[in-house]
Design an enzyme around this catalytic site. Structure first.
Site, PDB file in Angstrom:
ATOM      1  N   ARG A 153      49.278  -1.010 -56.053  1.00  0.00           N
ATOM      2  CA  ARG A 153      48.503  -1.481 -54.686  1.00  0.00           C
ATOM      3  C   ARG A 153      46.660  -1.525 -55.873  1.00  0.00           C
ATOM      4  NH1 ARG A 153      47.519   1.280 -49.643  1.00  0.00           N
ATOM      5  NH2 ARG A 153      45.868  -0.839 -49.341  1.00  0.00           N
ATOM      6  N   ARG A 175      39.196   7.038 -40.735  1.00  0.00           N
ATOM      7  CA  ARG A 175      39.136   5.483 -40.988  1.00  0.00           C
ATOM      8  C   ARG A 175      38.555   4.648 -40.346  1.00  0.00           C
ATOM      9  NH1 ARG A 175      41.386   3.874 -47.018  1.00  0.00           N
ATOM     10  NH2 ARG A 175      39.517   3.521 -46.786  1.00  0.00           N
ATOM     11  N   LYS A 233      38.749  -4.232 -57.541  1.00  0.00           N
ATOM     12  CA  LYS A 233      39.532  -4.120 -56.743  1.00  0.00           C
ATOM     13  C   LYS A 233      39.072  -4.374 -54.950  1.00  0.00           C
ATOM     14  CE  LYS A 233      41.664  -0.187 -54.601  1.00  0.00           C
ATOM     15  NZ  LYS A 233      41.796  -0.372 -52.962  1.00  0.00           N
ATOM     16  N   ASN A 234      37.449  -2.896 -55.406  1.00  0.00           N
ATOM     17  CA  ASN A 234      37.205  -3.263 -54.120  1.00  0.00           C
ATOM     18  C   ASN A 234      36.325  -4.379 -53.991  1.00  0.00           C
ATOM     19  OD1 ASN A 234      38.741  -1.330 -53.461  1.00  0.00           O
ATOM     20  ND2 ASN A 234      37.661   0.060 -53.984  1.00  0.00           N
ATOM     21  N   CYS A 281      44.835   6.038 -43.431  1.00  0.00           N
ATOM     22  CA  CYS A 281      45.962   5.670 -43.552  1.00  0.00           C
ATOM     23  C   CYS A 281      45.869   7.443 -44.296  1.00  0.00           C
ATOM     24  CB  CYS A 281      45.345   4.901 -45.542  1.00  0.00           C
ATOM     25  SG  CYS A 281      44.206   5.884 -45.674  1.00  0.00           S
TER      26      CYS A 281
HETATM   27  C1  EPZ Z   1      35.584   1.997 -49.038  1.00  0.00           C
HETATM   28  O1  EPZ Z   1      36.962   2.615 -48.440  1.00  0.00           O
HETATM   29  C2  EPZ Z   1      36.983   1.962 -50.751  1.00  0.00           C
HETATM   30  N1  EPZ Z   1      38.005   0.668 -50.146  1.00  0.00           N
HETATM   31  C3  EPZ Z   1      37.702   3.177 -50.673  1.00  0.00           C
HETATM   32  O2  EPZ Z   1      39.134   3.247 -51.768  1.00  0.00           O
HETATM   33  C4  EPZ Z   1      36.243   4.138 -51.128  1.00  0.00           C
HETATM   34  O3  EPZ Z   1      37.428   5.543 -51.178  1.00  0.00           O
HETATM   35  C5  EPZ Z   1      35.610   4.353 -50.165  1.00  0.00           C
HETATM   36  O4  EPZ Z   1      34.796   2.825 -49.853  1.00  0.00           O
HETATM   37  C6  EPZ Z   1      33.991   5.053 -49.900  1.00  0.00           C
HETATM   38  O5  EPZ Z   1      33.954   4.453 -51.264  1.00  0.00           O
HETATM   39  C7  EPZ Z   1      37.617  -0.708 -50.811  1.00  0.00           C
HETATM   40  O6  EPZ Z   1      36.741  -0.507 -50.842  1.00  0.00           O
HETATM   41  C8  EPZ Z   1      38.683  -1.297 -50.109  1.00  0.00           C
HETATM   42  P1  EPZ Z   1      33.293   3.762 -45.897  1.00  0.00           P
HETATM   43  P2  EPZ Z   1      35.930   2.148 -46.603  1.00  0.00           P
HETATM   44  O7  EPZ Z   1      33.573   2.704 -44.711  1.00  0.00           O
HETATM   45  O8  EPZ Z   1      35.379   0.383 -46.651  1.00  0.00           O
HETATM   46  C9  EPZ Z   1      33.616   6.699 -42.124  1.00  0.00           C
HETATM   47  C10 EPZ Z   1      40.909   3.126 -52.791  1.00  0.00           C
HETATM   48  O9  EPZ Z   1      40.941   4.082 -53.603  1.00  0.00           O
HETATM   49  N2  EPZ Z   1      33.311   5.429 -41.120  1.00  0.00           N
HETATM   50  O10 EPZ Z   1      32.917   3.833 -46.817  1.00  0.00           O
HETATM   51  O11 EPZ Z   1      36.993   2.241 -45.768  1.00  0.00           O
HETATM   52  C11 EPZ Z   1      35.257   6.691 -43.123  1.00  0.00           C
HETATM   53  O12 EPZ Z   1      35.866   7.618 -42.015  1.00  0.00           O
HETATM   54  C12 EPZ Z   1      39.202   2.811 -51.512  1.00  0.00           C
HETATM   55  O13 EPZ Z   1      39.895   2.086 -53.735  1.00  0.00           O
HETATM   56  C13 EPZ Z   1      33.372   5.700 -40.443  1.00  0.00           C
HETATM   57  O14 EPZ Z   1      33.397   6.693 -40.013  1.00  0.00           O
HETATM   58  O15 EPZ Z   1      35.197   3.151 -47.075  1.00  0.00           O
HETATM   59  C14 EPZ Z   1      34.560   7.474 -44.157  1.00  0.00           C
HETATM   60  O16 EPZ Z   1      34.956   8.823 -43.978  1.00  0.00           O
HETATM   61  C15 EPZ Z   1      40.218   4.199 -50.791  1.00  0.00           C
HETATM   62  N3  EPZ Z   1      33.201   4.255 -39.192  1.00  0.00           N
HETATM   63  C16 EPZ Z   1      33.417   7.681 -44.692  1.00  0.00           C
HETATM   64  O17 EPZ Z   1      32.585   6.457 -43.655  1.00  0.00           O
HETATM   65  C17 EPZ Z   1      33.277   3.102 -39.469  1.00  0.00           C
HETATM   66  O18 EPZ Z   1      33.250   2.235 -39.295  1.00  0.00           O
HETATM   67  C18 EPZ Z   1      33.005   6.174 -45.216  1.00  0.00           C
HETATM   68  O19 EPZ Z   1      33.732   4.920 -45.466  1.00  0.00           O
HETATM   69  C19 EPZ Z   1      33.556   3.613 -41.576  1.00  0.00           C
HETATM   70  C20 EPZ Z   1      33.440   4.381 -42.518  1.00  0.00           C
END
Ligand code: EPZ
Length: 430
Positions: free
Chosen positions: A398, A122, A22-23, A117
């Site tokens: 989802r 996020r 999915k991701n 969410c």
């Molecule tokens: C991706 O989310 C995945 N979603 C998530 O999977 C997964 O949990 C996550 O990566 C971590 O592996 C998709 O790929 C669609 P991040 P993403 O940016 O990209 C912080 C599932 O269950 N952050 O790596 O949103 C953030 O808050 C989903 O399939 C900032 O602070 O995750 C988090 O604490 C849930 N500022 C950390 O970094 C930013 O601009 C990692 O988030 C971006 C992120």
């Protein structure tokens, strides 16, 4: 209201085919609009998040043909708008990948700001910082991210303050069609980041180093058409492997890349399971009692946060006391209260769950708070004594394709129902 009903206690056995990731699929679908040629993408998981994003892509005017349940062709030449509205984003955060794709191709984009969410705030500050470093002006107006670079985008050296999958991918997309060279440092290394880079390169991009923490991108004028197949879903595979362990089963997950599952298999070995790896399959055998262990979620290749709830459910029936430390998201223990209804014994202190193993779960009615917590509650239901009913299963749909059929093919007693009569009939069936 649709629900899942499960009668637990059956050791799962057999083989299950794993769907596309999915991701990876979400980002690859967004990137597909960056060329005016036709792109064909297959091995897409047939899950609601993917279908919502395809609708958004059609919504901005791209021509989309559904070739079958797992294959689409997309042509971005007919795009007539660079505005992705709130309705699209509120349904699915990863619509924000259209920001990088549209900014890269059209030098402008307006995408509704994705709110938080259930698993955390996020923010997308790192995405925005990256776009600004490439020379775009980015403002938040009427709840939208408005990005534009009339004078074009130019390469830059970007250091991500935090490892972010989304920011790495979004910046990589915009930089692919920027002038000059971009370097992303402290980049995310997840398999889906590599898959998106490989897809962009198959369209003529020049991206090197994806999968390491330094990604280098030489911008190109334009991208061309391509045919691409999405990688297997490591999280779906991990979910079935943990279900095998929780039910004292013997399951082989097929169409997987074992390397992507190393952090998951390592924990199963520590807990006393037998693991057999093949070229594109992994077999999990769990006969004896599971042993406690300690887990901390980390960016890839560390233990994935998307397996954290499933891990806690497994440790909840392991002998002894375990801990699970969630280092990525600040609100990802929402399943703990639901698991307590099933007899789980978990105490949360800050970002650490202290798990005291119990002999087994009891069936109960539970409510799914988010996608991965939902998968974890299904595993608890499959291992439980008695019947479990899950509400709010739309979260699970989802990200998991045909979850009922797949578990039934492994010997589970599980049904999708939509009334109390059907639940009663299921309960009386045995
Ligand atoms: C991706 O989310 C995945 N979603 C998530 O999977 C997964 O949990 C996550 O990566 C971590 O592996 C998709 O790929 C669609 P991040 P993403 O940016 O990209 C912080 C599932 O269950 N952050 O790596 O949103 C953030 O808050 C989903 O399939 C900032 O602070 O995750 C988090 O604490 C849930 N500022 C950390 O970094 C930013 O601009 C990692 O988030 C971006 C992120």
């Amino acid at each position: 209201m649709y629900q899942y009903v499960i009668r637990g206690g059956n050791p799962l056995a057999g083989e299950v085919n794993i769907s596309g990731a999915k991701n990876a699929a979400l980002a690859i679908l967004a990137a597909a609009i960056m060329t005016d040629d036709t792109v064909v993408i297959d091995n897409l998981p047939n899950v609601s998040d993917v279908n919502v994003l395809i609708d958004s892509i059609e919504g901005i005017g791209a021509t989309v043909k559904h070739i079958d349940n797992h294959t689409v062709s997309i042509c971005g030449a007919t795009i007539s708008s660079v505005v992705v509205d709130y309705d699209a984003i509120k349904k699915m955060r990863a619509s924000y990948y259209l920001l990088g794709a549209l900014l890269g191709k059209f030098r402008k984009a307006k995408v509704a700001l994705p709110g938080g969410c259930t698993i955390g705030a996020r923010p997308i500050d790192l995405h925005i910082k990256g776009f600004r470093a490439l020379g775009a002006t980015v403002n938040i107006a009427d709840g939208c991210v408005v990005a534009q670079a009339a004078g074009g985008l130019s390469g830059s050296h970007i250091y991500l303050d935090k490892v972010s999958v989304g920011a790495t991918i979004n910046i990589m997309m915009a930089a692919a069609l920027s002038g000059g060279k971009t370097i992303i440092e402290n980049a995310a290394k997840e398999p889906h980041v590599v898959d998106v880079a490989n897809f962009l390169n198959s369209m003529g991009a020049r991206i090197r180093g994806a999968g390491t923490d330094v990604v280098r991108i030489i911008g190109v004028e334009k991208l061309h058409g391509s045919e691409y197949s999405v990688i297997p879903d490591q999280i779906e595979a991990g979910t079935y492997m943990f279900a095998a362990a929780a039910t004292k089963g013997d399951v082989t997950v097929k169409n997987v890349i074992p390397k992507h599952l190393e952090a998951t298999t390592a924990k199963l070995l520590e807990m006393g399971c037998e693991i057999h790896e093949f070229d594109d399959a992994v077999r999990v055998v769990s006969k004896g009692n599971l042993t406690h262990t300690q887990v901390t979620t980390l960016p890839y290749p560390g233990f994935p946060t998307d397996m954290q709830p499933q891990m806690a459910v497994l440790l909840g029936i392991a002998q002894g006391v375990s801990t699970v430390t969630e280092s990525i998201f600040e609100n990802r223990f929402k399943y703990v209260g639901e698991l307590a209804r099933m007899g789980g014994n978990i105490k949360v202190e800050g970002n650490i769950a202290i798990i005291t193993g119990v002999d087994g779960y009891q069936g109960a009615r539970v409510c799914v708070p988010d996608l991965r917590a939902g998968a974890a509650l299904v595993i608890a239901g499959l291992s439980a004594d008695g019947i479990t009913v899950l509400d709010d299963i739309q979260y699970i749909q989802r990200g998991y394709e045909d979850i009922v059929e797949k578990f039934k093919s492994l010997g589970a007693e599980m049904e999708l129902v939509c009334s109390d009569e059907e639940i009663r009939a299921f309960a009386e069936a045995k």
